[in-house]
Design an enzyme around this catalytic site. Sequence first.
Site, PDB file in Angstrom:
ATOM      1  N   LYS A  26       0.843  -1.185   0.000  1.00 19.75           N
ATOM      2  CA  LYS A  26       0.000   0.000   0.000  1.00 19.75           C
ATOM      3  C   LYS A  26       0.883   1.241   0.000  1.00 19.75           C
ATOM      4  O   LYS A  26       1.978   1.165   0.557  1.00 19.75           O
ATOM      5  CB  LYS A  26      -0.969   0.006   1.186  1.00 19.75           C
ATOM      6  CG  LYS A  26      -0.422  -0.362   2.565  1.00 19.75           C
ATOM      7  CD  LYS A  26       0.702   0.353   3.211  1.00 19.75           C
ATOM      8  CE  LYS A  26       0.683   1.816   3.426  1.00 19.75           C
ATOM      9  NZ  LYS A  26       1.914   2.324   4.110  1.00 19.75           N
ATOM     10  N   TYR A  51      -4.368   4.099   6.182  1.00 21.66           N
ATOM     11  CA  TYR A  51      -4.913   3.180   7.199  1.00 21.66           C
ATOM     12  C   TYR A  51      -6.239   3.706   7.741  1.00 21.66           C
ATOM     13  O   TYR A  51      -7.137   2.936   8.077  1.00 21.66           O
ATOM     14  CB  TYR A  51      -3.928   2.997   8.353  1.00 21.66           C
ATOM     15  CG  TYR A  51      -2.760   2.111   8.010  1.00 21.66           C
ATOM     16  CD1 TYR A  51      -2.875   0.727   8.067  1.00 21.66           C
ATOM     17  CD2 TYR A  51      -1.543   2.646   7.611  1.00 21.66           C
ATOM     18  CE1 TYR A  51      -1.817  -0.094   7.738  1.00 21.66           C
ATOM     19  CE2 TYR A  51      -0.468   1.836   7.292  1.00 21.66           C
ATOM     20  CZ  TYR A  51      -0.614   0.463   7.350  1.00 21.66           C
ATOM     21  OH  TYR A  51       0.441  -0.348   7.024  1.00 21.66           O
TER      22      TYR A  51
HETATM   23  P1  NAD Z   1      12.420   1.353   2.546  1.00 23.33           P
HETATM   24  O1  NAD Z   1      13.006   2.660   2.164  1.00 23.33           O
HETATM   25  O2  NAD Z   1      12.840   0.742   3.836  1.00 23.33           O
HETATM   26  O3  NAD Z   1      12.695   0.277   1.406  1.00 23.33           O
HETATM   27  C1  NAD Z   1      12.473   0.566   0.049  1.00 23.33           C
HETATM   28  C2  NAD Z   1      13.321  -0.351  -0.793  1.00 23.33           C
HETATM   29  O4  NAD Z   1      13.120  -0.020  -2.173  1.00 23.33           O
HETATM   30  C3  NAD Z   1      14.828  -0.211  -0.507  1.00 23.33           C
HETATM   31  O5  NAD Z   1      15.408  -1.475  -0.422  1.00 23.33           O
HETATM   32  C4  NAD Z   1      15.341   0.547  -1.726  1.00 23.33           C
HETATM   33  O6  NAD Z   1      16.686   0.210  -2.029  1.00 23.33           O
HETATM   34  C5  NAD Z   1      14.397   0.058  -2.800  1.00 23.33           C
HETATM   35  N1  NAD Z   1      14.308   0.945  -3.947  1.00 23.33           N
HETATM   36  C6  NAD Z   1      14.205   0.530  -5.227  1.00 23.33           C
HETATM   37  N2  NAD Z   1      14.195   1.556  -6.070  1.00 23.33           N
HETATM   38  C7  NAD Z   1      14.295   2.665  -5.320  1.00 23.33           C
HETATM   39  C8  NAD Z   1      14.329   4.053  -5.631  1.00 23.33           C
HETATM   40  N3  NAD Z   1      14.252   4.500  -6.899  1.00 23.33           N
HETATM   41  N4  NAD Z   1      14.410   4.920  -4.615  1.00 23.33           N
HETATM   42  C9  NAD Z   1      14.462   4.513  -3.337  1.00 23.33           C
HETATM   43  N5  NAD Z   1      14.441   3.199  -2.983  1.00 23.33           N
HETATM   44  C10 NAD Z   1      14.362   2.296  -3.971  1.00 23.33           C
HETATM   45  O7  NAD Z   1      10.847   1.530   2.502  1.00 23.33           O
HETATM   46  P2  NAD Z   1       9.774   0.562   3.152  1.00 23.33           P
HETATM   47  O8  NAD Z   1       9.395   1.057   4.480  1.00 23.33           O
HETATM   48  O9  NAD Z   1      10.233  -0.844   3.017  1.00 23.33           O
HETATM   49  O10 NAD Z   1       8.495   0.833   2.189  1.00 23.33           O
HETATM   50  C11 NAD Z   1       8.347   0.190   0.945  1.00 23.33           C
HETATM   51  C12 NAD Z   1       6.854   0.072   0.613  1.00 23.33           C
HETATM   52  O11 NAD Z   1       6.226  -0.710   1.622  1.00 23.33           O
HETATM   53  C13 NAD Z   1       6.094   1.394   0.574  1.00 23.33           C
HETATM   54  O12 NAD Z   1       5.143   1.366  -0.459  1.00 23.33           O
HETATM   55  C14 NAD Z   1       5.401   1.459   1.913  1.00 23.33           C
HETATM   56  O13 NAD Z   1       4.205   2.208   1.899  1.00 23.33           O
HETATM   57  C15 NAD Z   1       5.138  -0.003   2.176  1.00 23.33           C
HETATM   58  N6  NAD Z   1       5.064  -0.322   3.614  1.00 23.33           N
HETATM   59  C16 NAD Z   1       4.003  -1.019   4.068  1.00 23.33           C
HETATM   60  C17 NAD Z   1       3.910  -1.329   5.400  1.00 23.33           C
HETATM   61  C18 NAD Z   1       2.753  -2.149   5.917  1.00 23.33           C
HETATM   62  O14 NAD Z   1       2.603  -2.283   7.122  1.00 23.33           O
HETATM   63  N7  NAD Z   1       1.939  -2.723   5.052  1.00 23.33           N
HETATM   64  C19 NAD Z   1       4.893  -0.905   6.289  1.00 23.33           C
HETATM   65  C20 NAD Z   1       5.987  -0.192   5.787  1.00 23.33           C
HETATM   66  C21 NAD Z   1       6.063   0.093   4.435  1.00 23.33           C
END
Ligand code: NAD
Length: 372
Positions: free
Chosen positions: A138, A223
């Site tokens: 999401k 959420y």
């Molecule tokens: P994060 O920054 O920790 O991880 C993102 C990942 O994407 C990294 O490994 C990064 O290297 C990679 N990536 C690939 N291309 C990229 C670019 N162009 N720029 C930046 N990073 C790039 O983020 P996250 O917290 O893991 O969030 C990722 C997704 O998951 C988001 O859509 C977020 O909304 C979602 N999320 C959902 C929940 C949930 O509870 N459902 C919780 C956290 C995050």
Amino acid sequence: MNTRRDFLRKMGASALMLQLGSITSFSSAANQIGKPYEGRVLRVAIMGLGGYGTRVAEAMKACTKAKLVGVISGTPSKIKAWQARYNIPEKNCYNYDNFDLVKNNPDIDAIYVITPNALHHNQVIRVAKAGKHAICEKPMALNAREGQEMIDACKNANVKLLVGYRMHFEPRTLEVLRMRNVGDFGKVMFFQAQCGFKAGDPSQWRLNKALAGGGSMMDIGIYAINGARYMVGEEPVWVTAQETKTDPLKFKDGVDETIQFQLGFPSGAIASCLSSYNISHLDRFYLSGEKGFAEMQPSTGYGPIRGRTHKGELNQPITTHQTVQMDEMATIIFDDHRPAIPVNGEEGLKDLKIIDAIYQAAETGLKVKVKG
Ligand code: NAD
């Protein structure tokens, strides 16, 4: 052959907890009682090995119906580390340039896209074109147009599109829905959601409009939107919204810091919600009906979810959300299992239509109709 140790290992701790609980009517885990899972296991590759991707991978260790078998990442060192940690073969590792080749890999069934929001649209469409089921974090996309295109791409490719709505499998949440459905709250009149935290590092992608598509609304406000829909049990028909910005340096144009919004439902029920990147300790749902109430705090964090209703404390089993989610998604993909609250692309699209309307309402100050 089937020793107790085998049984425990195969069931996984969280699945066991579910069995012992009282939500069996809501969970396909009920089908498992007394026998280890012998159905088809969903073989998943995770795309985006960041914070949440890691959390999902760890939670999947306890899955019985889904297994992490592949990775897609732009960072070779991360791929190596994940290969070692999760025993992932070289042939199941891809980067962002070559992952279309997954179409020739019969050992991967689904790809879970866990990258920054703005990348979901293109990546899910590529997953669909590669003939693999797509699970997408999401918000599913940046707006309803993109969401619809993703749904169409998955339909055309005859693959499923699911959104990582982990709360849709959370036992205490499902108990509140069960109570609502049997009329314990009477006519639902009001819902309130407060969702927010203080966003730290100003250079993170979440505060970059190009990658996040917005601000708090895209990340945490969703959420409140999604919760309003499943807690009230209706689709909103109008929204009003007001934005507050106290730190325009950190929260640049198009990156909302705090938005209050209101939703109106066909029955006359209303919702009052808060989404913020600059207010701490906001994780609360309150549902009020003519005969009773439900209060949850925390309501959407990783858990444990806590809550009470006018009948007492919610005490359903505490689960690891992502473990249950991935096991349930296996049965949704392979067995057409229908969860109590859908997690398909259409569900993601409904939230995106409301986000579009909220941004429009915040900008214009007008009451905006939600597109059906
Ligand atoms: P994060 O920054 O920790 O991880 C993102 C990942 O994407 C990294 O490994 C990064 O290297 C990679 N990536 C690939 N291309 C990229 C670019 N162009 N720029 C930046 N990073 C790039 O983020 P996250 O917290 O893991 O969030 C990722 C997704 O998951 C988001 O859509 C977020 O909304 C979602 N999320 C959902 C929940 C949930 O509870 N459902 C919780 C956290 C995050």
